[in-house]
Design an enzyme around this catalytic site. Structure first.
Site, mmCIF file in Angstrom:
data_model
loop_
_atom_site.group_PDB
_atom_site.id
_atom_site.type_symbol
_atom_site.label_atom_id
_atom_site.label_comp_id
_atom_site.label_asym_id
_atom_site.label_seq_id
_atom_site.Cartn_x
_atom_site.Cartn_y
_atom_site.Cartn_z
ATOM 1 N N ASP A 200 0.823 -1.206 0.000
ATOM 2 C CA ASP A 200 0.000 0.000 0.000
ATOM 3 C C ASP A 200 0.859 1.258 0.000
ATOM 4 O O ASP A 200 1.863 1.328 0.718
ATOM 5 C CB ASP A 200 -0.896 0.000 1.246
ATOM 6 C CG ASP A 200 -1.850 1.175 1.266
ATOM 7 O OD1 ASP A 200 -2.750 1.203 0.421
ATOM 8 O OD2 ASP A 200 -1.673 2.077 2.106
ATOM 9 N N GLU A 251 9.907 6.644 -15.810
ATOM 10 C CA GLU A 251 11.287 6.192 -15.600
ATOM 11 C C GLU A 251 11.553 5.942 -14.119
ATOM 12 O O GLU A 251 12.200 4.962 -13.747
ATOM 13 C CB GLU A 251 12.289 7.221 -16.139
ATOM 14 C CG GLU A 251 12.494 7.066 -17.632
ATOM 15 C CD GLU A 251 13.368 8.165 -18.207
ATOM 16 O OE1 GLU A 251 14.304 8.604 -17.509
ATOM 17 O OE2 GLU A 251 13.080 8.587 -19.340
HETATM 18 C C1 GLC Z 1 -4.082 3.341 -0.691
HETATM 19 C C2 GLC Z 1 -5.375 2.571 -0.593
HETATM 20 C C3 GLC Z 1 -6.452 3.511 -0.127
HETATM 21 C C4 GLC Z 1 -6.066 4.045 1.236
HETATM 22 C C5 GLC Z 1 -4.683 4.689 1.212
HETATM 23 C C6 GLC Z 1 -4.148 4.900 2.584
HETATM 24 O O1 GLC Z 1 -4.141 4.315 -1.674
HETATM 25 O O2 GLC Z 1 -5.673 1.958 -1.810
HETATM 26 O O3 GLC Z 1 -7.697 2.888 -0.087
HETATM 27 O O4 GLC Z 1 -7.012 4.991 1.644
HETATM 28 O O5 GLC Z 1 -3.736 3.881 0.555
HETATM 29 O O6 GLC Z 1 -3.758 3.695 3.162
#
Ligand code: GLC
Ligand code: CA
Length: 515
Positions: A200, A251
């Site tokens: 994430d 890039e």
């Molecule tokens: C990412 C996730 C999103 C979340 C964010 C913070 O973008 O896909 O849903 O709110 O991270 O963790």
């Protein structure tokens, strides 16, 4: 089982709390998911990516993780998660989990300890605590991605950084303890049989706090983190990393896909383009030139839990939408949108590399734009002062069967209400309908599995507004984005079309696969 199965995989994204509810509390859970595994096997997906399934106060739909080594009680138990992983494996479906390294929950043990231990403590070193500036001002003027200041003050006067909501304090990645902790978390889940890790907000771990402008995306130090993660996943068989990086510079993006870093990343460029042949062709070429020379498989994404549903997005007459287009209430033509979403689906499925399908995409669910204000849960709604309705509209529980809500989602009242006209979009109503979106996805994924996926493509000459390419297997994919019907390329077999041919020609906003 191939060690590089992920190169051409079709991966289905499950947003657990909206997928299927097994115990009637209105919240999707592992019991619900396990009951629906046969559906996913029949759909023909190779893997499931689950959004965060850990204990969470749900300040950001689970992206505020309170315990990285457990399961959110409303979703189930760790034992159930292990059972789910092996049941899915038995059906040939792998599991990808979501790891959130940038921030935890303010309820997480480490953060609670940091608050208690006070300024100057080792506990605070795991986060980004700073004294404020004179006059009660935060350490700098950075704004959070979810609006409002990126700093929150605690009782003793110090401030902590949160790129997202205040309930999501950022970790200090310059602290070796944080590095070690995440290595241990990765091993915890890899030991339990998960096959992949979605990372994430992968690009934002390092901050330059002296910068006046927000400075956190893509600092060079971040690459060492993923080299460490890669060493860990490589010590297991057939596991892989997929990064979430929203970065315009291709890039710089490619650096994350070097041979000792992540194997794959989400391709958000393609998702961000309007329905226009030149734009899509440019995105496909850009994607291939970014990935092919370094040996990384591209990925193709039409939707996820953060963006507007394709049938709504592609139905907007103004195609200048952006990836985070949430201009709710902006006109959309559902018939046009569905037609284009069908054509886009067959186009994306035919491209070389991996494919992501977000739950409900295969049913052609629209964005739900009229959820009542008081039910909105995305922190964006409140933090934008009610100007951004947030992402709840693509997170409405799935309609499985029946004529009225909750449409077989479970016996309770779903946590977000489903529109009454979804009776025509249920799995039950689409399953045996040869013209349904579901049937299109099932047929497309079946052919994709044997003839498409990993490999290369060759562009063939075509009229303006038409995309035509051949795959290694000999299958040709043609998408007509021009205003007039066009001829199909020479072929012996017509394998699949997103909408019927008209007088033997391919109509506007239609994709066909031929051989
Ligand atoms: C990412 C996730 C999103 C979340 C964010 C913070 O973008 O896909 O849903 O709110 O991270 O963790
Ligand atoms: Ca439940």
């Amino acid at each position: 089982m191939s060690d590089t199965w992920w190169r051409g995989a079709a991966i289905y994204q499950v947003y657990l709390r909206s997928f299927a509810d097994g115990n009637g509390d209105g919240i999707g859970d592992l019991a619900g998911l396990r009951a629906k595994l046969p559906y996913l096997a029949e759909l023909g997906v190779d893997a499931i990516w689950l959004n965060p399934w850990y204990p969470s106060p749900m300040a950001d739909g689970g992206y505020d993780v309170a315990d990285y080594r457990a399961i959110e009680p409303s979703f189930g138990t760790l034992t159930e998660a292990e059972d789910y992983i092996s049941e899915a494996h038995a059906l040939g479906i792998r599991t990808i989990i979501d790891i959130v390294p940038n921030h935890g929950s303010d309820q997480q043990e480490w953060f609670v300890a940091a608050l208690a231990a006070g300024p100057g403590s080792l506990e605070r070193e795991r986060f980004i605590f700073r004294p404020g500036r004179d006059g009660g001002l935060p350490p700098n003027d950075w704004q959070s991605i979810f609006n409002g200041p990126a700093w929150t003050q605690v009782d003793d006067g110090e401030w902590y950084l949160h790129l997202f909501a205040p309930e999501q304090p950022d970790f200090n990645w310059r602290n070796p303890e944080v590095v070690e902790e995440f290595h241990s978390i990765l091993r915890f889940w890899l030991d339990r049989g998960v096959d992949g890790i979605r990372i994430d907000s992968a690009a934002v771990l390092f901050k330059d706090l002296d910068s006046v402008e927000e400075s956190y995306t893509d600092h060079d130090e971040v690459h060492d983190v993923y080299r460490g993660w890669r060493r860990i996943t490589d010590s297991y068989e057939g596991r892989f990393l997929v990064g979430e990086m929203w970065m315009p510079d291709q890039e710089r993006f490619a650096l994350y896909l070097r041979p000792d870093e992540m194997q794959t990343a989400f391709n958000f460029d393609f998702l961000s383009r309007p329905w226009d042949a030149d734009e899509l062709r440019a995105s496909i070429d850009l994607t291939l030139t970014t990935h092919v020379p370094i040996g990384a498989p591209p990925t193709w994404v039409l939707s996820n839990h953060d963006v507007t549903r394709p049938v709504t997005k592609y139905g907007r007459p103004d195609t200048s939408f952006s990836h985070q287009d949430r201009k709710h209430g902006m006109a959309t033509d559902p018939v046009l949108g569905e037609r284009r979403a069908r054509a886009a689906a067959l186009l994306a499925m035919a491209l070389p590399g991996g494919l992501y399908v977000y739950q409900g995409e295969e049913l052609g669910l629209p964005e739900v734009e009229n959820l009542p204000d008081e039910l909105l849960q995305d922190p964006l709604w409140v933090r934008s002062g009610g100007t951004d309705r947030g992402r709840d509209g693509c997170r409405v529980p799935i309609p499985w069967s029946g004529q009225e809500p909750p449409f077989g989602f479970g016996s309770g009242t779903p946590w977000l209400p489903q529109p009454a006209d979804w009776k025509n979009l249920t799995v039950e109503s689409q399953h045996d309908d040869q013209n349904s979106m579901l049937t299109l996805y099932r047929n497309g994924l079946r052919i994709r599995r044997t003839e498409l996926g990993d490999g290369t493509l060759t562009w063939l000459d075509a009229d303006p507004g038409v995309l035509l390419f051949a795959r290694d297997s000999g299958l040709k994919c043609i998408t007509n984005l021009s205003p007039a019907p066009v001829d199909l390329p020479p072929h012996t077999d017509l394998l699949l079309t997103s909408n019927p041919l008209e007088n033997g020609k391919l109509p506007t906003d239609t994709t066909a696969w031929v051989r």
